[in-house]
Design a protein around this motif. Structure first.
Motif, PDB file in Angstrom:
ATOM      1  N   LEU A  22      49.717  84.780  34.132  1.00  0.00           N
ATOM      2  CA  LEU A  22      50.722  84.213  34.457  1.00  0.00           C
ATOM      3  C   LEU A  22      51.029  82.490  35.051  1.00  0.00           C
ATOM      4  O   LEU A  22      51.753  81.240  34.739  1.00  0.00           O
ATOM      5  CB  LEU A  22      51.983  84.730  35.686  1.00  0.00           C
ATOM      6  N   SER A  23      49.838  82.175  34.647  1.00  0.00           N
ATOM      7  CA  SER A  23      49.418  80.388  36.005  1.00  0.00           C
ATOM      8  C   SER A  23      50.383  79.831  34.330  1.00  0.00           C
ATOM      9  O   SER A  23      50.220  78.606  34.497  1.00  0.00           O
ATOM     10  CB  SER A  23      47.692  80.087  35.603  1.00  0.00           C
ATOM     11  N   ARG A  24      49.508  79.617  33.325  1.00  0.00           N
ATOM     12  CA  ARG A  24      50.218  78.677  31.596  1.00  0.00           C
ATOM     13  C   ARG A  24      51.769  78.698  32.001  1.00  0.00           C
ATOM     14  O   ARG A  24      52.393  77.918  32.551  1.00  0.00           O
ATOM     15  CB  ARG A  24      50.173  79.724  30.607  1.00  0.00           C
ATOM     16  N   GLY A  25      52.748  79.594  32.515  1.00  0.00           N
ATOM     17  CA  GLY A  25      53.985  80.258  32.521  1.00  0.00           C
ATOM     18  C   GLY A  25      54.300  79.178  33.801  1.00  0.00           C
ATOM     19  O   GLY A  25      55.025  78.259  34.373  1.00  0.00           O
ATOM     20  N   ALA A  26      53.357  79.517  34.362  1.00  0.00           N
ATOM     21  CA  ALA A  26      53.898  78.263  36.321  1.00  0.00           C
ATOM     22  C   ALA A  26      53.489  76.391  35.995  1.00  0.00           C
ATOM     23  O   ALA A  26      54.018  76.186  36.705  1.00  0.00           O
ATOM     24  CB  ALA A  26      53.383  79.151  37.106  1.00  0.00           C
ATOM     25  N   TYR A  27      52.879  76.621  35.087  1.00  0.00           N
ATOM     26  CA  TYR A  27      51.937  74.704  35.090  1.00  0.00           C
ATOM     27  C   TYR A  27      52.691  74.575  33.808  1.00  0.00           C
ATOM     28  O   TYR A  27      53.317  73.505  33.995  1.00  0.00           O
ATOM     29  CB  TYR A  27      50.769  75.335  34.864  1.00  0.00           C
ATOM     30  N   LYS A  28      52.881  74.756  32.429  1.00  0.00           N
ATOM     31  CA  LYS A  28      53.013  74.068  31.391  1.00  0.00           C
ATOM     32  C   LYS A  28      53.910  74.775  30.075  1.00  0.00           C
ATOM     33  O   LYS A  28      54.099  73.545  29.696  1.00  0.00           O
ATOM     34  CB  LYS A  28      51.429  73.511  30.780  1.00  0.00           C
ATOM     35  N   THR A  29      53.770  76.291  29.485  1.00  0.00           N
ATOM     36  CA  THR A  29      55.096  76.352  29.534  1.00  0.00           C
ATOM     37  C   THR A  29      56.319  75.693  29.070  1.00  0.00           C
ATOM     38  O   THR A  29      56.606  75.509  30.075  1.00  0.00           O
ATOM     39  CB  THR A  29      54.723  77.970  29.373  1.00  0.00           C
ATOM     40  N   ALA A  30      56.335  75.320  27.240  1.00  0.00           N
ATOM     41  CA  ALA A  30      57.954  74.686  27.585  1.00  0.00           C
ATOM     42  C   ALA A  30      58.110  75.365  26.307  1.00  0.00           C
ATOM     43  O   ALA A  30      58.585  74.662  25.477  1.00  0.00           O
ATOM     44  CB  ALA A  30      57.319  73.340  27.547  1.00  0.00           C
TER      45      ALA A  30
END
Length: 130
Positions: free
Chosen positions: A55-63
């Motif tokens: 879930l860290s990607r979604g909290a940082y850079k997923t667009a």
């Protein structure tokens, strides 16, 4: 499902609107397709690992959305859910580091050390890039 209901409910409470589908996937955010397989978690430590790793990607850079504002809302939602579940106060910059060193399960032993350290950010950069 191996994880008990209390852990699953705390996870769902941390991500309003989240749900668990019939095959055990925890869907944190439907519109952004942020999820992980909860049914394979044998205990809460493994749930915490997957929260950080997947879930860290979604909290940082997923667009996934057309506007920067909508993507920023997603990042804030995901980070808020992670912080709520883990009892942390990670920033957007912290999520960058967490995703870089732990994202997608690239180093489960390091993820466990990070959790067991009480989320000491210094753990992440130990021992090279990953």
């Amino acid at each position: 499902m191996n994880v008990d209901w209390i852990i699953a409910k705390r996870l769902m409470d941390a991500f309003p609107g989240s749900f668990i589908v019939h095959n055990g996937e925890f869907i944190a955010h439907r519109g952004a397709n942020e999820f992980f397989n909860l049914s394979t978690c044998k205990d809460e430590l493994e749930v915490k690992c997957k929260v950080l790793e997947y879930l860290s990607r979604g909290a940082y850079k997923t667009a996934p959305f057309r506007t920067d504002k909508a993507n920023q809302r997603l990042w804030d939602f995901m980070r808020s859910g992670i912080n709520s579940y883990l009892g942390t106060s990670f920033t957007h910059k912290d999520m960058d580091e967490i995703y870089t060193y732990l994202g997608n399960g690239v180093n489960r032993p390091k993820t466990i050390r990070f959790i067991e350290s009480g989320y000491d950010m210094r753990i992440l950069s130990e021992g090279g890039a990953k």
